[in-house]
Design a protein around this motif. Structure first.
Motif, mmCIF file in Angstrom:
data_model
loop_
_atom_site.group_PDB
_atom_site.id
_atom_site.type_symbol
_atom_site.label_atom_id
_atom_site.label_comp_id
_atom_site.label_asym_id
_atom_site.label_seq_id
_atom_site.Cartn_x
_atom_site.Cartn_y
_atom_site.Cartn_z
ATOM 1 N N SER A 385 54.913 114.241 -6.667
ATOM 2 C CA SER A 385 53.739 113.570 -6.123
ATOM 3 C C SER A 385 54.211 112.590 -5.057
ATOM 4 C CB SER A 385 52.973 112.829 -7.222
ATOM 5 O OG SER A 385 52.422 113.734 -8.165
ATOM 6 N N LEU A 386 53.583 112.639 -3.891
ATOM 7 C CA LEU A 386 53.942 111.713 -2.815
ATOM 8 C C LEU A 386 52.758 111.567 -1.871
ATOM 9 C CD1 LEU A 386 54.594 113.501 0.005
ATOM 10 C CD2 LEU A 386 56.562 114.170 -1.359
ATOM 11 N N GLU A 387 52.815 110.526 -1.056
ATOM 12 C CA GLU A 387 51.741 110.253 -0.116
ATOM 13 C C GLU A 387 52.328 109.932 1.249
ATOM 14 O OE1 GLU A 387 47.764 107.376 0.232
ATOM 15 O OE2 GLU A 387 49.396 106.852 -1.132
ATOM 16 N N MET A 388 51.742 110.519 2.272
ATOM 17 C CA MET A 388 52.118 110.233 3.650
ATOM 18 C C MET A 388 50.851 109.779 4.369
ATOM 19 S SD MET A 388 54.435 113.617 4.414
ATOM 20 C CE MET A 388 55.728 114.168 3.279
ATOM 21 N N LYS A 389 50.775 108.503 4.663
ATOM 22 C CA LYS A 389 49.573 107.955 5.274
ATOM 23 C C LYS A 389 49.452 108.391 6.742
ATOM 24 C CE LYS A 389 49.444 103.949 2.218
ATOM 25 N NZ LYS A 389 49.503 102.461 2.120
ATOM 26 N N ALA A 390 48.199 108.463 7.193
ATOM 27 C CA ALA A 390 47.945 108.876 8.576
ATOM 28 C C ALA A 390 48.664 107.946 9.540
ATOM 29 C CB ALA A 390 46.454 108.881 8.860
ATOM 30 N N GLY A 391 49.391 108.536 10.503
ATOM 31 C CA GLY A 391 50.101 107.762 11.508
ATOM 32 C C GLY A 391 51.484 107.315 11.091
ATOM 33 N N GLN A 392 51.865 107.556 9.834
ATOM 34 C CA GLN A 392 53.202 107.164 9.361
ATOM 35 C C GLN A 392 54.261 108.155 9.830
ATOM 36 O OE1 GLN A 392 53.352 106.754 5.062
ATOM 37 N NE2 GLN A 392 53.424 104.529 5.233
ATOM 38 N N THR A 393 55.478 107.655 9.952
ATOM 39 C CA THR A 393 56.641 108.515 10.146
ATOM 40 C C THR A 393 57.394 108.548 8.826
ATOM 41 O OG1 THR A 393 56.835 108.038 12.505
ATOM 42 C CG2 THR A 393 58.806 108.845 11.385
ATOM 43 N N VAL A 394 57.477 109.723 8.240
ATOM 44 C CA VAL A 394 58.111 109.901 6.934
ATOM 45 C C VAL A 394 59.332 110.785 7.110
ATOM 46 C CG1 VAL A 394 57.823 110.757 4.579
ATOM 47 C CG2 VAL A 394 55.896 109.655 5.755
ATOM 48 N N ALA A 395 60.456 110.317 6.578
ATOM 49 C CA ALA A 395 61.699 111.086 6.668
ATOM 50 C C ALA A 395 62.018 111.702 5.316
ATOM 51 C CB ALA A 395 62.839 110.199 7.131
ATOM 52 N N LEU A 396 62.463 112.947 5.319
ATOM 53 C CA LEU A 396 62.907 113.638 4.102
ATOM 54 C C LEU A 396 64.405 113.848 4.215
ATOM 55 C CD1 LEU A 396 60.115 116.398 3.920
ATOM 56 C CD2 LEU A 396 60.123 114.167 2.803
ATOM 57 N N VAL A 397 65.147 113.317 3.274
ATOM 58 C CA VAL A 397 66.604 113.448 3.299
ATOM 59 C C VAL A 397 67.086 113.996 1.965
ATOM 60 C CG1 VAL A 397 66.855 111.571 4.955
ATOM 61 C CG2 VAL A 397 67.039 111.083 2.516
ATOM 62 N N GLY A 398 68.260 114.557 1.989
ATOM 63 C CA GLY A 398 68.850 115.120 0.778
ATOM 64 C C GLY A 398 69.788 116.240 1.132
ATOM 65 N N HIS A 399 70.533 116.685 0.129
ATOM 66 C CA HIS A 399 71.486 117.767 0.347
ATOM 67 C C HIS A 399 70.759 119.084 0.602
ATOM 68 C CE1 HIS A 399 74.787 115.154 -0.746
ATOM 69 N NE2 HIS A 399 74.193 114.847 -1.900
ATOM 70 N N THR A 400 71.475 120.063 1.108
ATOM 71 C CA THR A 400 70.912 121.395 1.339
ATOM 72 C C THR A 400 70.352 121.952 0.031
ATOM 73 O OG1 THR A 400 72.510 121.806 3.103
ATOM 74 C CG2 THR A 400 71.433 123.726 2.127
ATOM 75 N N GLY A 401 69.124 122.484 0.106
ATOM 76 C CA GLY A 401 68.498 123.044 -1.086
ATOM 77 C C GLY A 401 67.761 122.033 -1.930
ATOM 78 N N SER A 402 67.604 120.814 -1.413
ATOM 79 C CA SER A 402 66.936 119.768 -2.199
ATOM 80 C C SER A 402 65.416 119.894 -2.159
ATOM 81 C CB SER A 402 67.359 118.383 -1.695
ATOM 82 O OG SER A 402 67.009 118.219 -0.331
ATOM 83 N N ALA A 566 61.956 105.046 10.361
ATOM 84 C CA ALA A 566 60.878 105.717 9.624
ATOM 85 C C ALA A 566 60.159 104.721 8.719
ATOM 86 C CB ALA A 566 61.445 106.868 8.802
ATOM 87 N N ASP A 567 58.828 104.894 8.590
ATOM 88 C CA ASP A 567 58.046 104.021 7.715
ATOM 89 C C ASP A 567 58.401 104.238 6.250
ATOM 90 O OD1 ASP A 567 56.335 102.828 9.791
ATOM 91 O OD2 ASP A 567 55.571 104.876 10.002
ATOM 92 N N ASN A 568 58.711 105.467 5.927
ATOM 93 C CA ASN A 568 59.045 105.791 4.535
ATOM 94 C C ASN A 568 60.106 106.879 4.522
ATOM 95 O OD1 ASN A 568 58.922 105.715 1.731
ATOM 96 N ND2 ASN A 568 57.244 107.206 1.610
ATOM 97 N N ILE A 569 61.149 106.681 3.749
ATOM 98 C CA ILE A 569 62.223 107.664 3.613
ATOM 99 C C ILE A 569 62.201 108.173 2.180
ATOM 100 C CG2 ILE A 569 64.716 108.059 3.715
ATOM 101 C CD1 ILE A 569 64.844 105.731 5.750
ATOM 102 N N ILE A 570 62.062 109.490 2.031
ATOM 103 C CA ILE A 570 62.004 110.099 0.700
ATOM 104 C C ILE A 570 63.302 110.850 0.458
ATOM 105 C CG2 ILE A 570 60.777 111.751 -0.765
ATOM 106 C CD1 ILE A 570 58.271 111.170 0.907
ATOM 107 N N VAL A 571 64.010 110.471 -0.596
ATOM 108 C CA VAL A 571 65.292 111.085 -0.934
ATOM 109 C C VAL A 571 65.048 112.137 -2.023
ATOM 110 C CG1 VAL A 571 67.659 110.692 -1.701
ATOM 111 C CG2 VAL A 571 66.452 108.918 -0.401
ATOM 112 N N LEU A 572 65.446 113.374 -1.729
ATOM 113 C CA LEU A 572 65.218 114.507 -2.640
ATOM 114 C C LEU A 572 66.538 115.040 -3.189
ATOM 115 C CD1 LEU A 572 62.680 116.266 -0.281
ATOM 116 C CD2 LEU A 572 62.070 115.382 -2.526
ATOM 117 N N GLU A 573 66.472 115.594 -4.376
ATOM 118 C CA GLU A 573 67.625 116.251 -4.990
ATOM 119 C C GLU A 573 67.107 117.290 -5.967
ATOM 120 O OE1 GLU A 573 71.424 117.351 -5.489
ATOM 121 O OE2 GLU A 573 70.806 115.723 -4.156
#
Length: 607
Positions: A385-402, A566-573
């Motif tokens: 579950s996540l939220e990206m507000k209108a006009g925000q810059t959201v970054a998705l980071v993590g290893h390959t396959g995350s 970025a306004d929000n950085i989301i770290v995935l794994e």
């Protein structure tokens, strides 16, 4: 998966798609009817004209033997009537003129009909394939798809240009000849045509084998085209690893398989014509022996016997053509099976009958307990579950396959979640009109695709109705105008397939301009700056700020220096969210993101 095998020459083993297997099926009459549906639009003009012309030429061919046998021989020659004989010769000459005109008109209109049908079918197939979901393309090579659109549809060309009318002509000819023969002499006709049921019984035994052989030809052609497409696309990799000889060896194997399949199918199909000729020989022997007996006994006149001989010669010709037509029909059936297999494919991403329309999308994105799996054994996202507000810059980071690219694919609705919902402006994506969603989103990939054509046309692909000035303004904003102006013809410079005359960075700048021109509410940058050198990247940072201003931006990046703002950085794994926040917040936590940044800068220091 099965591996390639070849009886002619050894070659490297590679896998092929398991759906390309020849299978035994009964002749599908429904499929034939479905194929003939493409003739319907031309059933009011071209088809009737072709049929009328065919009937005229067929009538001439049936009348001429009767004139020769019953009038020229039994009347004119028998009674020595020279004037009647001359008149009959002139009549025959006039009839052959009508025959020529009829044939010319028939050939013209069946070709018009056939080419239109092939055009419509290829257009329908291409349009349908373009609307299929990504899962369809995940499981098929580009070469196998090209084979369906080109080779398989070309295989139907002969059927539609000549086959249908020739089939009608030969059936009319056969039935007419049989009726005429029985009217002239029932005894002689019965003796001659008695061999036909035997001939058809034996020929039907060949159908299953011949049909399977042509199926195999289509499969081998698909594999050959797939390998050709793969080899040409990957020629630089082949040359860089000096694998030309191995690649040639493998191609020789696939080419040999294709060669062998054609030989087998052609050999089996060729068995029919000698069989018909043998039947013709038997029929001729029966005609001569039994016909001579009837003439001696006075039961048949000489002119009738001669007419019989002419009609028998004409009788086996359409039977032979019908045999060839059957082989042609088998080829068409094996090709149409593969065409309709694609046409019957339905998009995994389906649009509702009455979807919700959004006139002005804001760009607020929400993932509500979303789970997604490419297949049962590979879950890419675990109920996130996540939220990206209108006009925000959201970054998705993590290893390959995350799961970074999976999130981008779900936002673009290239796939639908297996659980949960992806929402834009509060609406489930599955409730929205797909065209509205796609037109509001621009995606810039690392491996950007440049079409053959001019620079201007490639940028305008983002918005086909844009003016030249708008195209140039977009290029200037992202910093592409400088290198474009240095090209020989500027914006009118022709780029080769995939833009090979441009550097990776230049291609990427064009993709930025294309995205900006589309003026989307949501923009996705999937490793979009990975192919650009550091100096070029610094030059376009300001341009990117203008590109992303006022838009919801999703940035997927391994180069973490590009996402500091970025306004929000989301770290995935492994498909799960480990942490999220601004760059400063995540650095203060000294969690996973902190470790990624630290390790990346340590690598730079070592350089």
């Amino acid at each position: 998966m099965a591996t390639q095998s070849n009886t002619k020459s050894p070659h490297i083993k590679r896998f092929h798609y398991t759906q390309d297997l020849a299978v035994d099926k009964p002749f599908n009459w429904n499929q034939l009817v479905r194929m003939l549906q493409y003739v319907k639009p031309y059933a009011k003009k071209e088809l009737p004209i072709a049929i009328i012309a065919m009937l005229i030429s067929t009538a001439v061919r049936l009348i001429v033997p009767l004139i020769i046998g019953k009038l020229a021989i039994d009347v004119a020659i028998e009674n020595g009537n020279t004037n009647l004989l001359v008149q009959l010769v002139l009549l025959i000459a006039i009839l052959y003129v009508f025959n020529y005109i009829g044939n010319a008109i028939r050939i013209k209109y069946v070709n018009i009909l056939g080419q239109n049908v092939i055009y419509d079918l290829r257009k329908h197939l291409f349009s349908h394939i373009q609307r299929l979901s990504n899962r369809f393309f995940d499981n098929r090579s580009a070469g196998s798809i090209i084979v369906r659109i080109m080779n398989d549809i070309n295989s139907l060309q002969e059927l539609f240009t000549n086959g249908i009318i020739n089939l009608l002509m030969d059936v009319v000819m056969l039935l007419s000849i049989v009726i005429i023969l029985f009217v002239l002499s029932p005894q002689l006709a019965l003796a001659v045509v008695i061999i036909i049921p035997i001939m058809f019984y034996i020929s039907t035994k060949l159908r299953k084998n011949i049909r399977r052989s042509w199926q195999n030809v289509r499969i081998q052609q698909s594999r050959l085209n797939s390998h050709l497409n793969e080899s040409i696309q990957g020629i630089r990799i082949t040359q860089s690893f000096s694998q030309e000889s191995n690649n040639t060896e493998y191609f020789n194997g696939v080419n040999s398989d294709n060669f062998d399949s054609w030989n087998v199918a052609s050999r089996k199909s060729a068995m029919f014509r000698p069989f018909v000729e043998m039947s013709n020989a038997v029929g001729t022997v029966i005609l001569i022996s039994y016909g001579s007996f009837l003439i001696i006994n006075g039961d048949v006149e000489l002119g009738t016997f001669f007419t019989f001989a002419l009609f028998i010669g004409m009788f086996w010709e359409p039977i032979s053509r019908l045999g060839q037509m059957y082989n042609q029909l088998l080829m068409a059936m094996s090709a149409s099976e593969r065409i309709f297999e694609f046409l019957d494919e339905q998009p995994n991403v389906e649009e509702k009958e009455n979807p919700t329309r959004i006139e002005q999308m804001e760009g607020h994105i929400e993932f509500d307990q979303v789970q997604f799996a490419y297949d049962e054994d590979r879950i890419a996202l675990h109920e996130i579950s996540l939220e990206m507000k209108a006009g925000q810059t959201v970054a998705l980071v993590g290893h390959t396959g995350s799961g970074k690219s999976t999130i981008a694919n779900l936002i673009s609705r290239f796939y639908d979640p297996t659980k949960g919902a992806v929402k834009i402006d509060g609406h489930d994506l599955r409730d929205l009109k797909l065209e509205d969603v796609r037109q509001s989103i621009s995606v810039v990939l690392q491996d950007t695709f440049i079409f053959s054509g001019t620079i201007m046309e490639n940028i305008r692909f983002g918005r086909p109705d844009a003016s030249d000035e708008e195209v140039m303004d977009a290029a200037k904003v992202v910093g592409a105008d400088g290198f474009i102006q240095r090209l020989a013809s500027g914006y009118e410079t022709e780029v080769e397939e995939r833009g090979n005359i441009l550097s990776a960075g230049e291609r990427q700048l064009l993709s930025f301009a294309r995205a900006l021109l589309a003026d989307p509410r949501i923009i996705i940058l999937d490793e979009a700056t990975a192919s650009i050198d550091t100096e070029t990247e610094m030059k376009i940072q300001e341009a990117l700020k203008r590109l992303l201003k006022g838009r919801t931006a999703i940035i997927i990046a391994h180069r973490l220096s590009t996402i500091r703002d970025a306004d929000n950085i989301i770290v995935l794994e492994n498909g799960k969210i480990l942490e999220q926040g601004s760059h400063a917040e995540l650095m203060d936590r000294e969690g996973e993101y902190y470790g990624l940044v630290k390790s990346q800068f340590q690598m730079l220091d070592q350089i």
